[in-house]
Motif scaffolding. Structure first.
Motif, PDB file in Angstrom:
ATOM      1  N   MET A   1      21.081 -66.411  37.256  1.00  0.00           N
ATOM      2  CA  MET A   1      20.974 -65.002  36.892  1.00  0.00           C
ATOM      3  C   MET A   1      20.472 -64.892  35.453  1.00  0.00           C
ATOM      4  N   LEU A   2      19.346 -64.258  35.280  1.00  0.00           N
ATOM      5  CA  LEU A   2      18.758 -64.042  33.961  1.00  0.00           C
ATOM      6  C   LEU A   2      18.846 -62.546  33.652  1.00  0.00           C
ATOM      7  N   ILE A   3      19.431 -62.211  32.512  1.00  0.00           N
ATOM      8  CA  ILE A   3      19.637 -60.810  32.150  1.00  0.00           C
ATOM      9  C   ILE A   3      19.098 -60.552  30.752  1.00  0.00           C
ATOM     10  N   SER A   4      18.262 -59.551  30.612  1.00  0.00           N
ATOM     11  CA  SER A   4      17.794 -59.107  29.300  1.00  0.00           C
ATOM     12  C   SER A   4      18.661 -57.944  28.836  1.00  0.00           C
ATOM     13  N   ILE A   5      19.131 -58.029  27.617  1.00  0.00           N
ATOM     14  CA  ILE A   5      19.990 -56.996  27.046  1.00  0.00           C
ATOM     15  C   ILE A   5      19.268 -56.389  25.853  1.00  0.00           C
ATOM     16  N   GLU A   6      18.917 -55.124  25.958  1.00  0.00           N
ATOM     17  CA  GLU A   6      18.124 -54.474  24.914  1.00  0.00           C
ATOM     18  C   GLU A   6      18.987 -54.006  23.747  1.00  0.00           C
ATOM     19  N   GLN A   7      18.404 -54.048  22.571  1.00  0.00           N
ATOM     20  CA  GLN A   7      18.977 -53.469  21.354  1.00  0.00           C
ATOM     21  C   GLN A   7      20.407 -53.934  21.083  1.00  0.00           C
ATOM     22  N   VAL A   8      20.610 -55.242  21.195  1.00  0.00           N
ATOM     23  CA  VAL A   8      21.889 -55.805  20.753  1.00  0.00           C
ATOM     24  C   VAL A   8      22.053 -55.532  19.263  1.00  0.00           C
ATOM     25  N   THR A 113      29.228 -75.139  28.238  1.00  0.00           N
ATOM     26  CA  THR A 113      28.070 -74.249  28.121  1.00  0.00           C
ATOM     27  C   THR A 113      27.656 -73.713  29.497  1.00  0.00           C
ATOM     28  N   ASP A 114      28.313 -72.651  29.918  1.00  0.00           N
ATOM     29  CA  ASP A 114      27.953 -71.998  31.179  1.00  0.00           C
ATOM     30  C   ASP A 114      26.685 -71.170  31.025  1.00  0.00           C
ATOM     31  N   LEU A 115      26.566 -70.476  29.898  1.00  0.00           N
ATOM     32  CA  LEU A 115      25.449 -69.571  29.648  1.00  0.00           C
ATOM     33  C   LEU A 115      24.822 -69.870  28.294  1.00  0.00           C
ATOM     34  N   ALA A 116      23.531 -69.651  28.203  1.00  0.00           N
ATOM     35  CA  ALA A 116      22.810 -69.743  26.935  1.00  0.00           C
ATOM     36  C   ALA A 116      22.246 -68.369  26.600  1.00  0.00           C
ATOM     37  N   ALA A 117      22.121 -68.088  25.319  1.00  0.00           N
ATOM     38  CA  ALA A 117      21.591 -66.800  24.878  1.00  0.00           C
ATOM     39  C   ALA A 117      20.592 -67.006  23.754  1.00  0.00           C
ATOM     40  N   ASP A 149      16.509 -57.648  20.857  1.00  0.00           N
ATOM     41  CA  ASP A 149      16.859 -57.824  22.271  1.00  0.00           C
ATOM     42  C   ASP A 149      17.273 -59.273  22.516  1.00  0.00           C
ATOM     43  N   MET A 150      18.060 -59.471  23.578  1.00  0.00           N
ATOM     44  CA  MET A 150      18.618 -60.791  23.865  1.00  0.00           C
ATOM     45  C   MET A 150      18.470 -61.123  25.342  1.00  0.00           C
ATOM     46  N   VAL A 151      18.241 -62.389  25.635  1.00  0.00           N
ATOM     47  CA  VAL A 151      18.216 -62.862  27.016  1.00  0.00           C
ATOM     48  C   VAL A 151      19.408 -63.794  27.225  1.00  0.00           C
ATOM     49  N   LEU A 152      20.045 -63.632  28.382  1.00  0.00           N
ATOM     50  CA  LEU A 152      21.202 -64.426  28.774  1.00  0.00           C
ATOM     51  C   LEU A 152      20.821 -65.151  30.055  1.00  0.00           C
ATOM     52  N   TYR A 153      21.025 -66.466  30.108  1.00  0.00           N
ATOM     53  CA  TYR A 153      20.581 -67.235  31.274  1.00  0.00           C
ATOM     54  C   TYR A 153      21.461 -68.474  31.447  1.00  0.00           C
ATOM     55  N   PRO A 154      21.461 -69.076  32.639  1.00  0.00           N
ATOM     56  CA  PRO A 154      22.306 -70.260  32.872  1.00  0.00           C
ATOM     57  C   PRO A 154      21.908 -71.415  31.963  1.00  0.00           C
ATOM     58  N   ALA A 155      22.876 -71.990  31.270  1.00  0.00           N
ATOM     59  CA  ALA A 155      22.585 -73.110  30.375  1.00  0.00           C
ATOM     60  C   ALA A 155      22.198 -74.360  31.150  1.00  0.00           C
ATOM     61  N   SER A 156      22.462 -74.371  32.445  1.00  0.00           N
ATOM     62  CA  SER A 156      22.090 -75.504  33.282  1.00  0.00           C
ATOM     63  C   SER A 156      20.598 -75.532  33.589  1.00  0.00           C
ATOM     64  N   SER A 157      19.880 -74.465  33.230  1.00  0.00           N
ATOM     65  CA  SER A 157      18.452 -74.366  33.537  1.00  0.00           C
ATOM     66  C   SER A 157      17.617 -75.306  32.669  1.00  0.00           C
ATOM     67  N   LEU A 158      16.582 -75.881  33.268  1.00  0.00           N
ATOM     68  CA  LEU A 158      15.560 -76.569  32.493  1.00  0.00           C
ATOM     69  C   LEU A 158      14.754 -75.492  31.774  1.00  0.00           C
ATOM     70  N   HIS A 159      14.596 -75.612  30.458  1.00  0.00           N
ATOM     71  CA  HIS A 159      13.885 -74.579  29.706  1.00  0.00           C
ATOM     72  C   HIS A 159      13.130 -75.187  28.532  1.00  0.00           C
ATOM     73  N   ARG A 160      12.218 -74.403  27.972  1.00  0.00           N
ATOM     74  CA  ARG A 160      11.375 -74.865  26.872  1.00  0.00           C
ATOM     75  C   ARG A 160      10.957 -73.658  26.022  1.00  0.00           C
ATOM     76  N   VAL A 161      10.473 -73.923  24.817  1.00  0.00           N
ATOM     77  CA  VAL A 161       9.862 -72.898  23.969  1.00  0.00           C
ATOM     78  C   VAL A 161       8.415 -73.309  23.759  1.00  0.00           C
ATOM     79  N   ALA A 162       7.486 -72.446  24.182  1.00  0.00           N
ATOM     80  CA  ALA A 162       6.065 -72.756  24.047  1.00  0.00           C
ATOM     81  C   ALA A 162       5.683 -72.840  22.566  1.00  0.00           C
TER      82      ALA A 162
END
Length: 227
Positions: A1-8, A113-117, A149-162
């Motif tokens: 589950m990926l959630i974007s949270i606006e204007q944190v 680490t269940d979730l990463a932000a 704004d912030m994104v919240l996503y499973p920390a178990s995901s394979l991810h990268r920063v371009a």
């Protein structure tokens, strides 16, 4: 589950963060990476023990503690203190997975680490590249949000920063241990809680249907939560 949270953070808060971070002591971010991750990590970070990191991190934690959408989505039990990073001049972070358990420096606290932000502190037009790319069950998603704004996503995901080809991408990032460790259960609770919040303004507070849904929600939390 990926959630974007606006204007944190508001735009004024973002400007205050950026002004402070502009004068912060930045260091090679590879030093904080794991054995494998540090070989693909090319960025800068503020020292976790620096006063500026602690002060800004505490401000962010206070804000998140009062943010209904964050609390609903994460059901936080513990939060690893927020860190701050900067990508520029071709810097990026290759594909990696976050460590399952992280130990908070200078403490006896460990965080699963269940979730990463990632909280974005640069506007999208300030830099080229720098997208947060997250692999999930339904393919990859590319995330580049407005400052504050912030994104919240499973920390178990394979991810990268371009790689950042122009400008600088500045952000805060951290991890959350949830009261509900199972991702599917947490997603179910989030959907149910959001439905209850949407119904609350249009139904009487003593409406039997609303009370039943609320009862189901809290009983599921009791069943699935660990404290």
């Amino acid at each position: 589950m990926l959630i974007s949270i606006e204007q944190v953070l508001s735009k004024d808060e973002v400007r205050q963060f950026r002004t402070i971070l502009d004068g912060a002591p930045w260091q090679d971010g590879a030093a904080s990476g794991g054995t494998l991750a540090r070989t693909v990590k090319h960025n800068e970070q503020v020292d976790d023990s620096a006063d500026v990191a602690i002060s800004l991190g505490n401000h962010l934690l206070r804000t998140l503690g009062a943010h209904p959408l964050f609390v609903s989505a994460a059901l936080p039990r513990k939060i690893y203190p927020p860190r701050f990073n900067r990508y520029a001049s071709g810097g990026g972070y290759g594909a990696h997975v976050d460590s399952a358990i992280m130990h908070v420096p200078a403490s006896a606290v460990s965080v699963r680490t269940d979730l990463a932000a990632t909280l974005f502190l640069s506007e999208p037009d300030e830099y080229d590249g720098g997208e947060l790319e997250i692999e999930g069950a339904f393919g990859g998603q590319s995330v580049k949000l407005a400052a504050g704004d912030m994104v919240l996503y499973p920390a178990s995901s394979l991810h990268r920063v371009a790689p950042v080809r122009r400008g600088a991408r500045i952000a805060s990032f951290f991890w959350i241990e949830s009261l509900v460790g199972d991702e599917g259960a947490r997603a179910t609770l989030f959907d149910l809680d959001q439905a209850i919040q949407q119904l609350t303004p249009v139904l009487a507070t003593d409406d039997a249907r609303l009370l039943k849904l609320t009862n189901v929600y809290h009983n599921l939390v009791r069943r699935w939560a660990t404290t």
